[in-house]
Scaffold this motif. Structure first.
Motif, PDB file in Angstrom:
ATOM      1  N   LEU A  63       0.838  -1.203   0.000  1.00 33.16           N
ATOM      2  CA  LEU A  63       0.000   0.000   0.000  1.00 33.16           C
ATOM      3  C   LEU A  63       0.870   1.248   0.000  1.00 33.16           C
ATOM      4  O   LEU A  63       1.845   1.338   0.761  1.00 33.16           O
ATOM      5  CB  LEU A  63      -0.907   0.022   1.234  1.00 33.16           C
ATOM      6  CG  LEU A  63      -1.856  -1.164   1.430  1.00 33.16           C
ATOM      7  CD1 LEU A  63      -2.683  -0.969   2.686  1.00 33.16           C
ATOM      8  CD2 LEU A  63      -2.768  -1.322   0.237  1.00 33.16           C
ATOM      9  N   GLU A  64       0.505   2.196  -0.845  1.00 31.49           N
ATOM     10  CA  GLU A  64       1.166   3.498  -0.843  1.00 31.49           C
ATOM     11  C   GLU A  64       0.262   4.513  -0.156  1.00 31.49           C
ATOM     12  O   GLU A  64      -0.940   4.564  -0.425  1.00 31.49           O
ATOM     13  CB  GLU A  64       1.473   3.951  -2.271  1.00 31.49           C
ATOM     14  CG  GLU A  64       2.545   3.102  -2.948  1.00 31.49           C
ATOM     15  CD  GLU A  64       2.978   3.691  -4.272  1.00 31.49           C
ATOM     16  OE1 GLU A  64       2.371   4.712  -4.702  1.00 31.49           O
ATOM     17  OE2 GLU A  64       3.921   3.154  -4.880  1.00 31.49           O
ATOM     18  N   VAL A  65       0.857   5.275   0.745  1.00 30.49           N
ATOM     19  CA  VAL A  65       0.106   6.284   1.492  1.00 30.49           C
ATOM     20  C   VAL A  65       0.669   7.656   1.130  1.00 30.49           C
ATOM     21  O   VAL A  65       1.792   7.990   1.527  1.00 30.49           O
ATOM     22  CB  VAL A  65       0.210   6.055   3.011  1.00 30.49           C
ATOM     23  CG1 VAL A  65      -0.593   7.110   3.761  1.00 30.49           C
ATOM     24  CG2 VAL A  65      -0.268   4.659   3.374  1.00 30.49           C
ATOM     25  N   PRO A  66      -0.054   8.470   0.370  1.00 32.30           N
ATOM     26  CA  PRO A  66       0.465   9.793  -0.013  1.00 32.30           C
ATOM     27  C   PRO A  66       0.428  10.771   1.150  1.00 32.30           C
ATOM     28  O   PRO A  66      -0.553  10.836   1.897  1.00 32.30           O
ATOM     29  CB  PRO A  66      -0.482  10.224  -1.138  1.00 32.30           C
ATOM     30  CG  PRO A  66      -1.751   9.480  -0.868  1.00 32.30           C
ATOM     31  CD  PRO A  66      -1.357   8.170  -0.253  1.00 32.30           C
ATOM     32  N   LEU A  67       1.512  11.515   1.302  1.00 33.98           N
ATOM     33  CA  LEU A  67       1.580  12.517   2.374  1.00 33.98           C
ATOM     34  C   LEU A  67       0.961  13.852   1.969  1.00 33.98           C
ATOM     35  O   LEU A  67       0.743  14.707   2.833  1.00 33.98           O
ATOM     36  CB  LEU A  67       3.046  12.755   2.779  1.00 33.98           C
ATOM     37  CG  LEU A  67       3.735  11.646   3.575  1.00 33.98           C
ATOM     38  CD1 LEU A  67       5.118  12.107   3.998  1.00 33.98           C
ATOM     39  CD2 LEU A  67       2.923  11.269   4.794  1.00 33.98           C
ATOM     40  N   SER A  68       0.731  14.034   0.683  1.00 33.95           N
ATOM     41  CA  SER A  68       0.169  15.309   0.234  1.00 33.95           C
ATOM     42  C   SER A  68      -1.188  15.530   0.891  1.00 33.95           C
ATOM     43  O   SER A  68      -2.048  14.649   0.896  1.00 33.95           O
ATOM     44  CB  SER A  68       0.004  15.312  -1.290  1.00 33.95           C
ATOM     45  OG  SER A  68      -0.740  14.190  -1.712  1.00 33.95           O
ATOM     46  N   GLY A  69      -1.355  16.703   1.464  1.00 36.84           N
ATOM     47  CA  GLY A  69      -2.608  17.040   2.136  1.00 36.84           C
ATOM     48  C   GLY A  69      -2.690  16.572   3.573  1.00 36.84           C
ATOM     49  O   GLY A  69      -3.682  16.840   4.252  1.00 36.84           O
ATOM     50  N   VAL A  70      -1.666  15.857   4.055  1.00 38.93           N
ATOM     51  CA  VAL A  70      -1.647  15.383   5.440  1.00 38.93           C
ATOM     52  C   VAL A  70      -0.629  16.224   6.204  1.00 38.93           C
ATOM     53  O   VAL A  70       0.561  16.220   5.885  1.00 38.93           O
ATOM     54  CB  VAL A  70      -1.262  13.893   5.522  1.00 38.93           C
ATOM     55  CG1 VAL A  70      -1.286  13.421   6.974  1.00 38.93           C
ATOM     56  CG2 VAL A  70      -2.210  13.056   4.674  1.00 38.93           C
ATOM     57  N   SER A  71      -1.089  16.928   7.227  1.00 41.89           N
ATOM     58  CA  SER A  71      -0.207  17.875   7.920  1.00 41.89           C
ATOM     59  C   SER A  71       0.112  17.465   9.355  1.00 41.89           C
ATOM     60  O   SER A  71       0.969  18.086   9.988  1.00 41.89           O
ATOM     61  CB  SER A  71      -0.836  19.273   7.919  1.00 41.89           C
ATOM     62  OG  SER A  71      -2.121  19.241   8.540  1.00 41.89           O
ATOM     63  N   THR A  72      -0.578  16.444   9.896  1.00 41.36           N
ATOM     64  CA  THR A  72      -0.338  16.043  11.285  1.00 41.36           C
ATOM     65  C   THR A  72      -0.111  14.536  11.368  1.00 41.36           C
ATOM     66  O   THR A  72      -0.540  13.774  10.490  1.00 41.36           O
ATOM     67  CB  THR A  72      -1.541  16.415  12.178  1.00 41.36           C
ATOM     68  OG1 THR A  72      -2.678  15.634  11.787  1.00 41.36           O
ATOM     69  CG2 THR A  72      -1.866  17.900  12.070  1.00 41.36           C
ATOM     70  N   LEU A  73       0.531  14.107  12.440  1.00 42.97           N
ATOM     71  CA  LEU A  73       0.745  12.681  12.655  1.00 42.97           C
ATOM     72  C   LEU A  73      -0.582  11.957  12.873  1.00 42.97           C
ATOM     73  O   LEU A  73      -0.773  10.829  12.408  1.00 42.97           O
ATOM     74  CB  LEU A  73       1.668  12.471  13.861  1.00 42.97           C
ATOM     75  CG  LEU A  73       3.138  12.862  13.661  1.00 42.97           C
ATOM     76  CD1 LEU A  73       3.897  12.734  14.975  1.00 42.97           C
ATOM     77  CD2 LEU A  73       3.789  11.979  12.597  1.00 42.97           C
ATOM     78  N   ASP A  74      -1.502  12.600  13.584  1.00 43.48           N
ATOM     79  CA  ASP A  74      -2.834  12.004  13.760  1.00 43.48           C
ATOM     80  C   ASP A  74      -3.509  11.787  12.412  1.00 43.48           C
ATOM     81  O   ASP A  74      -4.141  10.752  12.167  1.00 43.48           O
ATOM     82  CB  ASP A  74      -3.714  12.902  14.640  1.00 43.48           C
ATOM     83  CG  ASP A  74      -3.294  12.863  16.097  1.00 43.48           C
ATOM     84  OD1 ASP A  74      -2.557  11.937  16.465  1.00 43.48           O
ATOM     85  OD2 ASP A  74      -3.711  13.758  16.850  1.00 43.48           O
ATOM     86  N   GLY A  75      -3.371  12.781  11.542  1.00 44.54           N
ATOM     87  CA  GLY A  75      -3.956  12.645  10.213  1.00 44.54           C
ATOM     88  C   GLY A  75      -3.315  11.530   9.417  1.00 44.54           C
ATOM     89  O   GLY A  75      -3.991  10.807   8.674  1.00 44.54           O
ATOM     90  N   LEU A  76      -2.004  11.360   9.577  1.00 40.84           N
ATOM     91  CA  LEU A  76      -1.304  10.279   8.882  1.00 40.84           C
ATOM     92  C   LEU A  76      -1.771   8.914   9.384  1.00 40.84           C
ATOM     93  O   LEU A  76      -2.039   8.003   8.585  1.00 40.84           O
ATOM     94  CB  LEU A  76       0.208  10.429   9.080  1.00 40.84           C
ATOM     95  CG  LEU A  76       1.066   9.311   8.495  1.00 40.84           C
ATOM     96  CD1 LEU A  76       0.834   9.175   6.998  1.00 40.84           C
ATOM     97  CD2 LEU A  76       2.537   9.559   8.796  1.00 40.84           C
ATOM     98  N   LEU A  77      -1.890   8.774  10.701  1.00 39.33           N
ATOM     99  CA  LEU A  77      -2.363   7.505  11.260  1.00 39.33           C
ATOM    100  C   LEU A  77      -3.767   7.175  10.765  1.00 39.33           C
ATOM    101  O   LEU A  77      -4.065   6.029  10.410  1.00 39.33           O
ATOM    102  CB  LEU A  77      -2.346   7.573  12.794  1.00 39.33           C
ATOM    103  CG  LEU A  77      -0.969   7.591  13.459  1.00 39.33           C
ATOM    104  CD1 LEU A  77      -1.115   7.849  14.959  1.00 39.33           C
ATOM    105  CD2 LEU A  77      -0.247   6.270  13.226  1.00 39.33           C
ATOM    106  N   ALA A  78      -4.630   8.180  10.724  1.00 41.93           N
ATOM    107  CA  ALA A  78      -6.007   7.955  10.256  1.00 41.93           C
ATOM    108  C   ALA A  78      -6.008   7.553   8.779  1.00 41.93           C
ATOM    109  O   ALA A  78      -6.763   6.664   8.370  1.00 41.93           O
ATOM    110  CB  ALA A  78      -6.839   9.217  10.466  1.00 41.93           C
ATOM    111  N   THR A  79      -5.156   8.195   7.989  1.00 47.44           N
ATOM    112  CA  THR A  79      -5.076   7.873   6.561  1.00 47.44           C
ATOM    113  C   THR A  79      -4.609   6.443   6.349  1.00 47.44           C
ATOM    114  O   THR A  79      -5.127   5.713   5.501  1.00 47.44           O
ATOM    115  CB  THR A  79      -4.129   8.851   5.846  1.00 47.44           C
ATOM    116  OG1 THR A  79      -4.613  10.182   6.003  1.00 47.44           O
ATOM    117  CG2 THR A  79      -4.023   8.531   4.363  1.00 47.44           C
ATOM    118  N   VAL A  80      -3.602   6.039   7.139  1.00 40.41           N
ATOM    119  CA  VAL A  80      -3.086   4.671   7.032  1.00 40.41           C
ATOM    120  C   VAL A  80      -4.174   3.664   7.393  1.00 40.41           C
ATOM    121  O   VAL A  80      -4.404   2.682   6.676  1.00 40.41           O
ATOM    122  CB  VAL A  80      -1.856   4.478   7.930  1.00 40.41           C
ATOM    123  CG1 VAL A  80      -1.490   3.001   8.039  1.00 40.41           C
ATOM    124  CG2 VAL A  80      -0.673   5.260   7.383  1.00 40.41           C
TER     125      VAL A  80
END
Length: 417
Positions: free
Chosen positions: A254-271
């Motif tokens: 799985l590829e998780v794009p960082l574009s548009g993600v500004s916080t670690l919480d947001g990254l965890l939720a995206t993953v």
């Protein structure tokens, strides 16, 4: 007379799944997965009331078969025997005939082909359904084209059962190499192949087909997606083929794009959202390799010493608590910092000069060749070869472009730190 059969290969029973964490429910699920795949193959045979099962080599993971693997095979083939379903087996490079101790017998309905070509007639109520031909590996390495020993011997549907590398498929040892032209010239209707773990069908000259069902249980991150067996229905000289998944643990990249993600919480939720969307709830478990991609403000945060490893630990714990549990095979960072290349060019300076030079090299093959012939690059190539790394004979323009972009990004990181 219409009939059905199932074609499976590369069971690799008792695969150790090295690298899977020993704690929690994941290890047991992975270690049991090859056995559960075999059980599901048996259940497909029983449910579809097939005439026979074909197993095209590498039933076991290693030449010295484990007792657990042999007992499991004996148990499942016994279920088929009790239902009047025959089984035809050839052995491959992982489980050659030389590794069989003979300590465990198989049911009478099981035919194991030996080191010489042989043909068996499959009959129902005294009438011939088809012919099955096969040959096993006597030992691990077989470099000859075993398919050359096969041949059509009469009318009716004919099957060739073989563990082989068709067309020198990449990523697999070139054992029993064969070609589509060679298989087609033998005049068989269906080649039941094993060895290549990726499902594939090859139409042959003359109208036959060569099929790799793939392995029924993925074993690492390069064996992603559904894994299973082929159900083949034969009627009036024609056939229908249907892939049936039987894997219990499924691998994903799985590829998780960082574009548009500004916080670690947001990254965890995206993953977590991405994993949930890809990981079917009806399976026993999943394994994922996650790669962070794209450009975003979190790149600098994740580039800090130890940050990626700490994020990986947290994600691994969260995913293991999912239902079904998910193994995080690895977390990789391919993201890049946010750099406005147009602004870099407008500002001039060394970064602009670097980009201009990269553009010139990428568009001029002669200039690229001269770069490769420089003493420093030649010395690097020789050192790589001594280390056993294949060095490029000629440079690739896209690599030069990527190197230039990395340089500009490094300059940008230094200026903003």
């Amino acid at each position: 007379m219409p009939f059905k059969f199932v074609h499976a290969a590369d069971l690799h029973l008792d695969t150790p799944f090295r690298g899977v964490a020993t704690q929690g429910p994941l290890l047991g699920r992975f270690q049991d997965s090859t056995f559960r795949a075999l059980t599901r193959i048996t259940e497909v045979c029983l449910r579809e009331r097939v005439a026979f099962l074909l197993l095209a080599g590498d039933l076991f993971d290693v030449k010295d078969r484990s007792v657990r693997a042999r007992l499991a095979l004996r148990r499942e083939l016994g279920r088929l025997d009790a239902a009047g379903i025959s089984t035809f087996i050839v052995h491959g490079n992982h489980d050659p005939l030389s590794g069989d101790t003979g300590a465990l017998g198989l049911p009478p309905s099981v035919k194991v082909f030996g080191p010489d070509w042989e043909e068996v007639e499959v009959k129902r109520e005294g009438r011939r359904l088809c012919r099955v031909q096969g040959i096993s590996y006597p030992d691990v390495e077989v470099r000859d084209d075993l398919s050359a020993r096969f041949r059509r011997t009469g009318d009716g549907f004919s099957v060739g059962l073989l563990h082989a590398n068709l067309g020198r498929a990449e990523g697999h040892a070139n054992y029993a190499p064969c070609t589509t032209a060679g298989l087609g010239s033998r005049g068989l209707d269906y080649w039941a192949l094993g060895h290549v773990h990726t499902r594939a069908e090859h139409m042959l000259p003359g109208g036959g087909v060569a099929v790799y069902p793939g392995n029924p249980q993925g074993r690492h991150a390069n064996e992603t997606g559904p894994r299973g067996c082929m159900l083949v229905e034969v009627e009036d000289g024609g056939m229908r083929r249907r892939f049936i998944p039987v894997d219990g643990v499924r691998w994903h990249k799985l590829e998780v794009p960082l574009s548009g993600v500004s916080t670690l919480d947001g990254l965890l939720a995206t993953v977590m959202e991405g994993v949930e969307a890809r990981c079917a709830p009806e399976l026993d478990g999943h394994a994922v390799r996650l790669t962070l991609t794209g450009r975003g403000p979190l790149h600098r945060e994740l580039a800090r010493p130890g940050a990626l490893a700490q994020l990986e630990v947290d994600l691994r714990e969260q995913l293991a608590r999912s239902h079904p549990p998910v193994l995080l095979e690895s977390l990789r960072d391919s993201s890049r910092p946010e750099v406005d290349l147009e602004a870099v060019c407008a500002a001039g300076g060394f970064a602009r000069t670097l980009l201009d030079e990269v553009g010139f090299l990428a568009e001029d093959p002669a200039a690229l060749a001269r770069l490769w012939e420089e003493e420093a690059m030649g010395a690097l190539s020789q050192r790589l070869k001594r280390l056993g790394v294949d060095a490029l004979e000629a440079p690739r323009a896209e690599w030069v472009v990527q190197a230039g972009l990395h340089g500009v990004e490094s300059l940008h990181e230094e200026e903003t730190s």
